[in-house]
Design an enzyme around this catalytic site. Structure first.
Site, short mmCIF file in Angstrom:
data_model
loop_
_atom_site.label_atom_id
_atom_site.label_comp_id
_atom_site.label_asym_id
_atom_site.label_seq_id
_atom_site.Cartn_x
_atom_site.Cartn_y
_atom_site.Cartn_z
N GLU A 109 0.83 -1.21 0.00
CA GLU A 109 0.00 0.00 0.00
C GLU A 109 0.86 1.26 0.00
O GLU A 109 0.52 2.26 -0.63
CB GLU A 109 -0.94 0.00 1.21
CG GLU A 109 -1.92 -1.16 1.26
CD GLU A 109 -2.79 -1.25 0.03
OE1 GLU A 109 -3.09 -0.20 -0.57
OE2 GLU A 109 -3.17 -2.38 -0.36
N ASP A 138 3.40 -4.42 -5.85
CA ASP A 138 3.92 -5.71 -5.38
C ASP A 138 5.44 -5.74 -5.50
O ASP A 138 6.14 -6.23 -4.59
CB ASP A 138 3.32 -6.85 -6.22
CG ASP A 138 1.88 -7.18 -5.83
OD1 ASP A 138 1.42 -6.71 -4.78
OD2 ASP A 138 1.22 -7.91 -6.60
#
Length: 418
Positions: free
Chosen positions: A279, A362
């Site tokens: 995030e 990611d």
């Protein structure tokens, strides 16, 4: 004409539903390619047979509900037009209020009300399905409360937007879209600024993370990422769902790092740290701001193209539906239908860009944490808890997935590990 339209729409809707159901439940190929079998991305390695069955059933039912909800929304706007409700709403508004803002409020309320009523059965089915598969833990009373809050919030936002649009339409029927776009820019930014502190708390309770040791580790990650956060917020989503989530949102002093309590309850600390690093990657790579910029650009082209289609629609069908002109509030259902169609057509592109951003996040997260086992474990647990499909049907990925599939995400992490 009304009966003809009704039966034609109902027949097409049922046929469409049958075709989509056949594709999702029978026709789509979701079998795992042989090269992934036995790997960490293979659901048989981390899910029980019962979980695999439930995942397949739940995912397909939810996909079906989604693909039925789209033409249902279009059908509602068409019903309002074909059955003369838009004219009745306009007449009621005129007879109730003298000032234009008041008439707009009445019209938007009536249109929002009929949309909410006609959409309610499918919304309720979606809620009951989530309950039946133990994804939703929300009571009916709590769910209805969220529905009511959502209705009034949606009404307020739609009223403000429609008031601005039709104000500019009355001033200039050809250039209204450009002036509306100019006003939308600060509105989009403002909504992003107030959402974490005004809108989100309407639905859930936010409080500081109770686990201070974990909070310190998360804030250390934030400091490494140059994110100006002083605390981490926890939200009590376990009252409503078993699914997990976390996010970094807001701008300036309203920036918030948020964890659902379900995420804290079901993941190990190292898995939580990977999720938070992901995030934070969105923030570091300015995805929040890129999303705002994309919204501004898409709004420009959407308003421009929508204005041309609306002008053509009123010229072609205005007399049929008793719409006096583009600036007649009775044209609103047609305008919303046009915007909904445009949004659907653009969604594959928007989703593809979102998947690119998610993969980049990611990559950022695994580079920061360097713990592939924790990352893989987090995604596996997300799959189990949310009864997600590792490899969804192609059409589902295109129209629904703003994230890479779990197959793609776990395979990437396993490759990184190797």
């Amino acid at each position: 004409m009304k009966k003809t339209f009704f039966w034609w729409f109902l027949g097409i809707f049922i046929l469409y539903g049958v075709i989509i159901a056949w594709y999702l439940f029978i026709g789509a190929n979701t079998e795992l390619p042989s090269q992934y079998k036995g790997t960490a991305a293979d659901p048989t390695t981390f899910m029980t047979n019962e979980q695999l069955l439930l995942s397949s059933e739940f995912s397909r039912i939810k996909h079906l509900i989604f693909f039925l909800s789209i033409p249902l929304e279009w059908g509602i706007y068409l019903v309002v037009l074909f059955f003369g409700l838009t004219v009745k709403f306009r007449d009621i508004a005129k007879g109730t209020m003298k000032i234009s803002v008041g008439r707009t409020a009445i019209f938007v309320f009536l249109l929002s009300g009929i949309s909410a009523i006609l959409s309610f059965p499918l919304d309720y089915i979606s809620y009951k399905v989530s309950q039946a598969y133990h994804i939703s833990t929300q009571s009916f009373h709590s769910w209805m409360r969220d529905q009511v809050i959502g209705f009034w919030l949606g009404f307020l936002i739609l009223f403000l937007v429609v008031s601005v649009i039709y104000f500019f339409m009355r001033k200039n029927e050809k250039r209204w879209w450009f002036y509306t776009w100019l006003v939308s820019i600060p509105f989009i930014i403002f909504m992003m600024y107030i959402q974490p502190v005004v809108i989100d708390p309407l639905y859930n309770d936010f409080y500081e993370l109770k686990d201070k040791e974990l909070e310190e580790e998360i804030l250390t990650l934030a400091d490494r990422a140059n994110i100006p956060a002083e605390r981490v917020f926890e939200v009590d989503m376990s009252k409503k769902t078993n699914a997990m989530n976390a996010y970094v949102t807001g701008i300036g002093s309203n920036l918030r790092i948020v964890l659902w309590d379900t995420t804290l309850n079901k993941l190990e600390d190292d898995e939580v740290l990977f999720i938070m690093a992901h995030e934070m990657g969105h923030y570091v790579m300015h995805h929040l701001y890129l999303n705002v910029l994309a919204s501004i650009v898409l709004t420009f082209f959407g308003l421009w193209f929508g204005s041309m289609v609306l002008r053509w629609f009123v010229k072609k069908f205005g007399k049929v539906f008793h719409i006096k002109g583009v600036s007649d509030i009775a044209s609103l259902p047609a305008l919303l239908l046009i915007f909904s169609l445009l949004s659907f057509l653009v969604s594959p592109i928007a989703n593809a860009i979102s998947r690119y951003h998610e993969h980049a996040a990611d990559q950022y997260a695994i580079t920061m944490t360097e713990d592939a086992d924790a990352a893989i474990g987090a995604f596996q647990q997300l799959t189990v808890t949310g009864l997600s499909e590792v490899r969804p049907p192609w059409i589902v990925k295109v129209f629904r997935y703003g994230h890479p599939t779990m197959l793609e995400r776990i395979h990437f992490l396993e490759t990184y590990k190797e």
